[in-house]
Design a protein around this motif. Structure first.
Motif, PDB file in Angstrom:
ATOM      1  N   LEU A 154      -9.874   7.377  -5.154  1.00  0.00           N
ATOM      2  CA  LEU A 154      -9.171   6.622  -4.205  1.00  0.00           C
ATOM      3  C   LEU A 154      -9.670   6.830  -2.793  1.00  0.00           C
ATOM      4  O   LEU A 154      -9.840   5.818  -2.123  1.00  0.00           O
ATOM      5  N   SER A 195      -5.615   1.827  -3.562  1.00  0.00           N
ATOM      6  CA  SER A 195      -4.206   2.604  -3.876  1.00  0.00           C
ATOM      7  C   SER A 195      -3.790   1.807  -5.139  1.00  0.00           C
ATOM      8  O   SER A 195      -3.064   2.449  -6.268  1.00  0.00           O
ATOM      9  N   MET A 209      -4.554   6.192   6.144  1.00  0.00           N
ATOM     10  CA  MET A 209      -3.796   6.274   4.879  1.00  0.00           C
ATOM     11  C   MET A 209      -2.812   7.433   5.077  1.00  0.00           C
ATOM     12  O   MET A 209      -1.984   7.620   4.135  1.00  0.00           O
ATOM     13  N   THR A 221       0.919  -1.266  -0.206  1.00  0.00           N
ATOM     14  CA  THR A 221       0.037  -0.193   0.158  1.00  0.00           C
ATOM     15  C   THR A 221       0.926   1.212   0.034  1.00  0.00           C
ATOM     16  O   THR A 221       0.536   2.295  -0.702  1.00  0.00           O
ATOM     17  N   LEU A 229       1.105   4.032  -2.765  1.00  0.00           N
ATOM     18  CA  LEU A 229       0.811   5.572  -2.464  1.00  0.00           C
ATOM     19  C   LEU A 229       1.889   6.618  -2.741  1.00  0.00           C
ATOM     20  O   LEU A 229       1.606   7.556  -3.197  1.00  0.00           O
TER      21      LEU A 229
END
Length: 594
Positions: free
Chosen positions: A412, A427, A153, A59, A63
């Motif tokens: 997203l 992502s 996130m 992830t 990102l």
């Protein structure tokens, strides 16, 4: 205490020492930790390499690509342009407003990318409107750190802690589960930092803007055609130019430090010079000199590309190299021209002279002056947009990609926040959409990934398995329970926050989270309490490294601008850290019942 626990503690102690002393880079230390755990039998081969397939690591990797596309296409710049009017307001209004916006952006976009953008634009704003840059840069960094902790996130630390908790049997955390506490901490941090910024912080360095470049250090060799050969230093234009300083001369194996005005120049002398950009470029294009770049024929070329100011970030392949060692291959064909150390210029010069012929090595927050070869400037700049501070010609950006990248980011976030898709799935979907829409390319995606961070996380994640396999997590928690038996659970939470925050100030926030999360979960289990508040404490405490400029890379970058002293972070960051510690200790048990 078993032999396995002793071995594990020894590995952790040695690795912590290596992190603190920076003997090796953090990714190298993490890799050595992983191999050590495997060879000592503390983890299986599958557990040792499990970090490379960990959902949190993938992830974070995805990102990084999303953040790069936002930066390269000017989407993040769009946010910054909207904020420029805020700098014209009185300090009591502008600092809190800017911190609030930065904190909000950082909840969804990489904190480092946001802060780097402001490193680029704030000096120019300061130059135009005569504002004290020091009043803003530290608050911007602090707001980014706190804001990044407000969502799952927003920071890699939160993703890592959540994944460790899932592996221990806990339910996955929701996207906005920590947001209520995060918002309270962000607003508190804004009030505290704004007040301290106005009262304490002041510019102690030279404000640098695009119109006023910093002084750089370059290394030139005198060619046989040069008219200064045989002349004394005093009789040359270098001496007469007040903006140029001759730091040392290397003649064969002899190094002349602090050259006196009567020193004569010889054919082949190597000069270490400090000057502004204009003077360095004049000397570089002078046929009587050549740049000193070891083992690289490109050093003798006269490139026709743009001149850019390149920021050295954590994970750069240039870290640890000397200016004279750089070759164009290190920069994918670009030519290194000059170096600006991230410390105060005078100290940098003294250090350089003492080190004998510019043995000072590149560090995080140093700046390189680089000339592109003119053939693929746009591709070069596209792949490194987040590292460029200034350039002579702004690369063109297609407007529709700016807004398309923004739309993909919003999609997203909605998919992850609503629970429609997991953060990992959303992502990866975002990366796929960016590639299909040509907002980025696969080649650019590869270059956007900070592999040092990926290897750091992948190398350290097996520590959790090693602590469980060896029983170290239970051993630590039982000893903590015995030591804290007379304390209430709220006090234990508070002590855990404080300890984690202290450790995070000297080693990576991610490394701190990886080590302390299993301990926190085991401690909660031993107390027969919900592990959720303990997990939340680790998330925030591991990120809140305010009282040193080395605890979080945005602090390091801001410190590298040369406008603060170490004590500024101790005073402002220390008061902020203690304040947030108290607030978190009081509110966490209320918002996340034990």
């Amino acid at each position: 205490m078993t032999v396995e626990i002793i071995i594990l503690f020894s590995i952790l102690g040695i690795s912590t020492l290596l992190f603190v002393t920076e003997t090796f880079t953090v990714d190298k230390v993490a890799f050595l930790v992983m191999v050590s755990l495997l060879l000592c039998g503390l983890v299986s081969p599958e557990e040792a390499v499990s970090g490379f397939s960990n959902p949190a690591v993938i992830t974070i990797l995805a990102l990084m690509v999303v953040t790069y596309a936002l930066e390269a296409n000017g989407t993040i710049g769009l946010f910054a342009e909207m904020m420029i009017p805020l700098f014209k307001l009185p300090l009591l209004i502008s600092i809190p407003c800017i911190m609030l916006v930065v904190g909000g952006f950082s909840a969804f976009i990489s904190t480092t990318a946001v802060v780097i953008l402001f490193v680029k634009i704030v000096p120019t704003i300061a130059h135009k409107h005569n504002i004290d840059i020091a009043k803003y840069m530290m608050p911007i960094s602090f707001a980014g750190i706190i804001g990044g902790s407000c969502t799952l996130m927003g920071t890699s630390t939160n993703l890592i802690v959540n994944q460790i908790a899932i592996k221990s049997g806990m339910e996955p955390m929701e996207f906005f589960q920590v947001t209520p506490l995060g918002i309270i901490l962000l607003l508190s941090g804004i009030l505290i930092t704004s007040g301290l910024s106005i009262l304490v912080l002041q510019n102690r360095g030279q404000v640098v803007s695009q119109q006023q470049f910093p002084r750089f250090i370059t290394i030139l060799r005198i060619l046989p055609t040069n008219k200064i050969i045989g002349k004394t230093f005093r009789d040359t234009e270098i001496y007469k130019d007040n903006n140029t300083k001759l730091l040392q001369i290397k003649r064969g194996n002899k190094v002349i430090k602090y050259p006196s005005y009567w020193q004569k120049f010889h054919d082949g002398d190597v000069l270490v010079i400090s000057a502004d950009v204009e003077q360095i470029l004049n000397l570089k294009t002078d046929d009587n000199y050549e740049l000193v770049v070891e083992s690289d024929e490109n050093s003798k070329k006269n490139y026709s590309g743009r001149i850019v100011e390149y920021l050295i970030l954590p994970g750069s392949n240039l870290l640890g190299k000397k200016l004279s060692e750089l070759v164009s291959n290190d920069l994918d064909g670009a030519l290194p021209v000059a170096l600006n150390k991230h410390r105060n210029l005078l100290n940098a010069n003294k250090e350089l002279i003492k080190q004998n012929n510019s043995r000072v090595r590149l560090e995080v927050a140093d700046r390189l002056l680089i000339e592109l070869d003119g053939s693929n400037d746009d591709n070069w700049l596209m792949n490194r947009g987040n590292k460029i501070l200034n350039h002579m010609n702004q690369p063109r950006k297609e407007k529709f990609k700016k807004y398309l990248s923004l739309a993909i980011l919003i999609l997203l976030i909605i998919a992850a926040a609503s629970g429609t898709l997991s953060i990992l799935t959303s992502s990866l979907m975002g990366v796929a959409l960016l590639i299909l829409s040509r907002c980025t390319t696969m080649e650019a995606a590869y270059s956007a990934i900070n592999w040092q961070i990926i290897f750091l996380l992948a190398g350290l994640l097996p520590i959790g398995a090693a602590m469980s396999n060896s029983g170290a997590d239970n051993f630590i928690s039982q000893n903590l329970l015995s030591a804290f038996s007379e304390f209430s659970p709220s006090i234990i939470l508070s002590l855990l926050f404080f300890t984690t925050m202290l450790v995070s100030s000297v080693i990576s926030n991610n490394a701190t989270a990886i080590i302390f999360t299993p301990i926190a979960i085991s401690l909660a289990s031993g107390l027969n309490l919900s592990p959720l508040p303990f997990i939340v404490i680790i998330m925030f405490a591991a990120n809140f490294s305010f009282f040193t400029p080395i605890g979080y890379q945005t602090n390091t970058i801001v410190y590298g601008m040369g406008i603060y002293k170490f004590r500024d972070f101790i005073i402002v960051g220390g008061i902020l850290s203690l304040s947030l510690w108290v607030i978190s200790s009081l509110l966490t048990p209320i918002l996340f019942p034990l």
